[in-house]
Design a protein around this motif. Structure first.
Motif, PDB file in Angstrom:
ATOM      1  N   TYR A  20       0.842  -1.201   0.000  1.00 32.60           N
ATOM      2  CA  TYR A  20       0.000   0.000   0.000  1.00 32.60           C
ATOM      3  C   TYR A  20       0.875   1.247   0.000  1.00 32.60           C
ATOM      4  CZ  TYR A  20      -3.291   3.545   1.631  1.00 32.60           C
ATOM      5  OH  TYR A  20      -4.046   4.690   1.755  1.00 32.60           O
ATOM      6  N   CYS A  21       1.907   1.261   0.845  1.00 29.52           N
ATOM      7  CA  CYS A  21       2.782   2.420   0.930  1.00 29.52           C
ATOM      8  C   CYS A  21       3.472   2.705  -0.403  1.00 29.52           C
ATOM      9  CB  CYS A  21       3.832   2.204   2.022  1.00 29.52           C
ATOM     10  SG  CYS A  21       3.192   2.324   3.706  1.00 29.52           S
ATOM     11  N   GLU A  22       3.898   1.661  -1.093  1.00 29.98           N
ATOM     12  CA  GLU A  22       4.560   1.858  -2.386  1.00 29.98           C
ATOM     13  C   GLU A  22       3.607   2.527  -3.374  1.00 29.98           C
ATOM     14  OE1 GLU A  22       6.985  -0.666  -5.824  1.00 29.98           O
ATOM     15  OE2 GLU A  22       6.080  -1.689  -4.116  1.00 29.98           O
ATOM     16  N   TRP A  23       2.372   2.067  -3.406  1.00 27.73           N
ATOM     17  CA  TRP A  23       1.368   2.651  -4.308  1.00 27.73           C
ATOM     18  C   TRP A  23       1.074   4.100  -3.939  1.00 27.73           C
ATOM     19  CZ3 TRP A  23      -3.741   3.913  -2.609  1.00 27.73           C
ATOM     20  CH2 TRP A  23      -4.602   4.347  -3.635  1.00 27.73           C
ATOM     21  N   ALA A  24       0.966   4.385  -2.657  1.00 28.38           N
ATOM     22  CA  ALA A  24       0.574   5.721  -2.190  1.00 28.38           C
ATOM     23  C   ALA A  24       1.766   6.666  -2.046  1.00 28.38           C
ATOM     24  CB  ALA A  24      -0.148   5.609  -0.845  1.00 28.38           C
ATOM     25  N   SER A  25       2.975   6.212  -2.395  1.00 29.37           N
ATOM     26  CA  SER A  25       4.189   7.020  -2.250  1.00 29.37           C
ATOM     27  C   SER A  25       4.364   7.484  -0.805  1.00 29.37           C
ATOM     28  CB  SER A  25       4.162   8.225  -3.202  1.00 29.37           C
ATOM     29  OG  SER A  25       4.109   7.812  -4.539  1.00 29.37           O
ATOM     30  N   ARG A  26       4.225   6.521   0.105  1.00 30.49           N
ATOM     31  CA  ARG A  26       4.361   6.788   1.524  1.00 30.49           C
ATOM     32  C   ARG A  26       5.213   5.692   2.147  1.00 30.49           C
ATOM     33  NH1 ARG A  26       0.903  10.745   3.174  1.00 30.49           N
ATOM     34  NH2 ARG A  26       0.821  10.041   5.326  1.00 30.49           N
ATOM     35  N   ARG A  27       5.286   5.659   3.453  1.00 31.11           N
ATOM     36  CA  ARG A  27       6.049   4.617   4.146  1.00 31.11           C
ATOM     37  C   ARG A  27       5.424   4.380   5.510  1.00 31.11           C
ATOM     38  NH1 ARG A  27       9.263   6.862   8.164  1.00 31.11           N
ATOM     39  NH2 ARG A  27       9.708   9.096   7.967  1.00 31.11           N
ATOM     40  N   LEU A  28       5.856   3.297   6.167  1.00 28.34           N
ATOM     41  CA  LEU A  28       5.442   3.040   7.539  1.00 28.34           C
ATOM     42  C   LEU A  28       6.294   3.877   8.493  1.00 28.34           C
ATOM     43  CD1 LEU A  28       5.041  -0.853   7.538  1.00 28.34           C
ATOM     44  CD2 LEU A  28       3.222   0.870   7.471  1.00 28.34           C
ATOM     45  N   PRO A  29       5.743   4.264   9.627  1.00 29.23           N
ATOM     46  CA  PRO A  29       6.557   4.988  10.604  1.00 29.23           C
ATOM     47  C   PRO A  29       7.573   4.067  11.256  1.00 29.23           C
ATOM     48  CG  PRO A  29       4.418   4.457  11.547  1.00 29.23           C
ATOM     49  CD  PRO A  29       4.357   4.048  10.106  1.00 29.23           C
ATOM     50  N   THR A  30       8.700   4.629  11.653  1.00 26.40           N
ATOM     51  CA  THR A  30       9.593   3.883  12.518  1.00 26.40           C
ATOM     52  C   THR A  30       8.941   3.789  13.898  1.00 26.40           C
ATOM     53  OG1 THR A  30      10.787   5.816  13.351  1.00 26.40           O
ATOM     54  CG2 THR A  30      11.596   4.808  11.298  1.00 26.40           C
ATOM     55  N   GLU A  31       9.434   2.882  14.709  1.00 29.54           N
ATOM     56  CA  GLU A  31       8.875   2.752  16.054  1.00 29.54           C
ATOM     57  C   GLU A  31       9.079   4.033  16.856  1.00 29.54           C
ATOM     58  OE1 GLU A  31       8.833  -0.394  19.783  1.00 29.54           O
ATOM     59  OE2 GLU A  31      10.592  -0.332  18.485  1.00 29.54           O
ATOM     60  N   ALA A  32      10.245   4.671  16.697  1.00 31.12           N
ATOM     61  CA  ALA A  32      10.505   5.918  17.419  1.00 31.12           C
ATOM     62  C   ALA A  32       9.561   7.023  16.949  1.00 31.12           C
ATOM     63  CB  ALA A  32      11.959   6.340  17.231  1.00 31.12           C
ATOM     64  N   GLU A  33       9.358   7.142  15.647  1.00 28.66           N
ATOM     65  CA  GLU A  33       8.418   8.135  15.135  1.00 28.66           C
ATOM     66  C   GLU A  33       7.013   7.877  15.661  1.00 28.66           C
ATOM     67  OE1 GLU A  33      10.262   9.322  10.755  1.00 28.66           O
ATOM     68  OE2 GLU A  33       9.010   7.528  10.953  1.00 28.66           O
ATOM     69  N   TRP A  34       6.630   6.601  15.662  1.00 31.66           N
ATOM     70  CA  TRP A  34       5.281   6.263  16.125  1.00 31.66           C
ATOM     71  C   TRP A  34       5.085   6.711  17.569  1.00 31.66           C
ATOM     72  CZ3 TRP A  34       2.494   4.078  19.874  1.00 31.66           C
ATOM     73  CH2 TRP A  34       1.151   3.798  19.596  1.00 31.66           C
ATOM     74  N   GLU A  35       6.010   6.363  18.466  1.00 30.52           N
ATOM     75  CA  GLU A  35       5.828   6.717  19.871  1.00 30.52           C
ATOM     76  C   GLU A  35       5.895   8.225  20.078  1.00 30.52           C
ATOM     77  OE1 GLU A  35       7.843   5.943  24.237  1.00 30.52           O
ATOM     78  OE2 GLU A  35       7.807   4.278  22.785  1.00 30.52           O
ATOM     79  N   TYR A  36       6.810   8.886  19.383  1.00 31.24           N
ATOM     80  CA  TYR A  36       6.931  10.338  19.501  1.00 31.24           C
ATOM     81  C   TYR A  36       5.632  11.019  19.092  1.00 31.24           C
ATOM     82  CZ  TYR A  36       8.971  15.009  18.750  1.00 31.24           C
ATOM     83  OH  TYR A  36       9.258  16.361  18.787  1.00 31.24           O
ATOM     84  N   ALA A  37       5.061  10.604  17.963  1.00 28.39           N
ATOM     85  CA  ALA A  37       3.803  11.192  17.500  1.00 28.39           C
ATOM     86  C   ALA A  37       2.642  10.800  18.400  1.00 28.39           C
ATOM     87  CB  ALA A  37       3.527  10.763  16.055  1.00 28.39           C
ATOM     88  N   ALA A  38       2.628   9.553  18.861  1.00 27.79           N
ATOM     89  CA  ALA A  38       1.529   9.060  19.694  1.00 27.79           C
ATOM     90  C   ALA A  38       1.450   9.793  21.024  1.00 27.79           C
ATOM     91  CB  ALA A  38       1.690   7.561  19.929  1.00 27.79           C
ATOM     92  N   ARG A  39       2.572  10.260  21.518  1.00 29.04           N
ATOM     93  CA  ARG A  39       2.592  10.958  22.805  1.00 29.04           C
ATOM     94  C   ARG A  39       2.010  12.368  22.696  1.00 29.04           C
ATOM     95  NH1 ARG A  39       4.811   8.546  26.923  1.00 29.04           N
ATOM     96  NH2 ARG A  39       5.990   6.620  26.584  1.00 29.04           N
ATOM     97  N   GLY A  40       1.884  12.892  21.502  1.00 31.93           N
ATOM     98  CA  GLY A  40       1.199  14.161  21.312  1.00 31.93           C
ATOM     99  C   GLY A  40       1.901  15.361  21.895  1.00 31.93           C
ATOM    100  N   GLY A  41       3.207  15.289  22.063  1.00 32.26           N
ATOM    101  CA  GLY A  41       3.960  16.423  22.562  1.00 32.26           C
ATOM    102  C   GLY A  41       4.051  16.519  24.069  1.00 32.26           C
ATOM    103  N   VAL A  42       3.485  15.550  24.790  1.00 29.62           N
ATOM    104  CA  VAL A  42       3.528  15.557  26.263  1.00 29.62           C
ATOM    105  C   VAL A  42       4.416  14.403  26.725  1.00 29.62           C
ATOM    106  CG1 VAL A  42       2.191  15.535  28.382  1.00 29.62           C
ATOM    107  CG2 VAL A  42       1.191  16.486  26.298  1.00 29.62           C
ATOM    108  N   PRO A  43       5.455  14.667  27.485  1.00 32.41           N
ATOM    109  CA  PRO A  43       6.401  13.596  27.855  1.00 32.41           C
ATOM    110  C   PRO A  43       5.872  12.676  28.940  1.00 32.41           C
ATOM    111  CG  PRO A  43       7.059  15.657  28.886  1.00 32.41           C
ATOM    112  CD  PRO A  43       5.901  15.984  27.972  1.00 32.41           C
TER     113      PRO A  43
END
Length: 337
Positions: A177-200
């Motif tokens: 899907y990512c190849e078709w949509a010209s996107r990629r999966l998040p890295t685990e670090a990116e996922w957690e950083y984004a999931a935390r929403g800016g609050v540590p």
């Protein structure tokens, strides 16, 4: 500790040391190969309209409460620097995945193998289509004809839930899907950083308590299990299985459901000792994960998680499955290139 939310944890059979077979090895062999169509590029990049911009920064990754499962490798805490990136506000929906399939003719691995895992209270199939209960996790049924387009079995259809997360997609399907949509999966670090929403150092995207109690009433913030698992779900949060991808309030960055609903594939290989390696390096910049592992990382938990047995809907929680595994509680979100 086995992840009881994920059928692959108890269904795979060991073949050689360190390697496992996916859930579908229980139910039979592939019935045919992938469709031979050539992928096409979408006229508009899927998820782009719902992307949120994540600013770069440094955060403390891992479990600050020391309550994770030892075998998952949620500790030690370590500092990670993440560059700015854009990530979809929601997981990929059934409607979005249908557009991909219509454009490319892609056949998911669940379709190729002919079976996938459905939670026992959600099955919509004739009795002869239910092949077996999965070893060690008997609340998962191996159902012939269950796939992304028939998430509860052959008597169900994705068109009834177009805004719900797509499920029954393997890591390999997510990459296609990512190849078709010209996107990629998040890295685990990116996922957690984004999931935390800016609050540590929060336990959940909204705070450290599961419920917001207002006037003595528990307000639900995510789609997880309520009741006696696995026989009775009171559905106090409104859902037995998946909820629409934009259910509940988003986090501080505008991401929906980074706790509960469906597990989300990340790009990294999974090794429990990886965080210890990171700690030894000081602040790690944009980590891509280990070069080997026993599966691919999954994050976020799902509608089957409950703190009595699978407390993995916490922000620091992590799990894994083999790249060709799929089930009715596993999806993905994507990142812009």
């Amino acid at each position: 500790m086995a992840d009881c939310c994920s059928p692959g944890a108890g269904a795979r059979e060991h073949s050689t040391p360190g390697l496992t077979l996916p859930l579908r090895a229980v139910g039979g062999h592939p019935t045919s190969g992938p469709a031979g169509t050539t992928p096409t590029t979408p006229t508009t990049q899927n998820n782009q309209a719902s992307d949120v911009q994540i600013p770069g920064g440094t955060f403390t990754m891992g479990d600050p409460f020391n309550e994770g499962y030892e075998g998952d490798g949620e500790s030690p805490l370590h500092e990670v620097a993440v560059s700015p990136f854009r990530i979809s506000a929601t997981t990929v929906t059934n409607q979005e995945f249908a557009e991909f399939v219509n454009a490319t003719g892609h056949r998911t691995e669940s379709e190729i193998f002919g079976t996938s895992a459905v939670f026992h209270l959600a099955v919509k199939a004739e009795p002869h289509e239910i092949l077996n209960r999965v070893n060690n996790v008997p609340w998962w049924l191996n159902v012939r004809g269950a796939d992304w387009a028939h998430p509860a079995g052959p008597l169900s259809n994705w068109e009834n839930t177009p805004d719900h997360p797509v499920t029954h997609v393997s890591h390999n399907d997510a990459l296609a899907y990512c190849e078709w949509a010209s996107r990629r999966l998040p890295t685990e670090a990116e996922w957690e950083y984004a999931a935390r929403g800016g609050v540590p150092r929060l336990r959940y995207p909204w705070g450290n308590e599961l419920h917001n109690n207002t006037s003595g009433t528990a307000a639900h913030n995510c789609n997880i299990w309520q009741g006696d698992f696995p026989s009775r779900n009171t559905e106090d949060d409104g859902y037995l299985t998946t909820a629409p991808a934009k259910s509940f309030s988003p986090n501080g960055y505008g991401l929906y459901q980074t706790s509960g609903n469906v597990w989300e594939w990340c790009s990294d290989w999974f090794l429990p000792k990886y965080y210890k390696t990171c700690l030894a390096q000081g602040t790690v910049e944009d980590p891509q994960g280990p070069t080997i592992g026993r599966g691919r990382v999954m994050r976020g938990g799902s509608y089957l998680c409950h703190d009595s047995y699978c407390n993995r809907y916490r922000l620091a929680a992590r799990s894994s499955n083999t790249p060709d595994s799929a089930s009715g509680n596993l999806g993905f979100r994507t990142v812009a290139l």
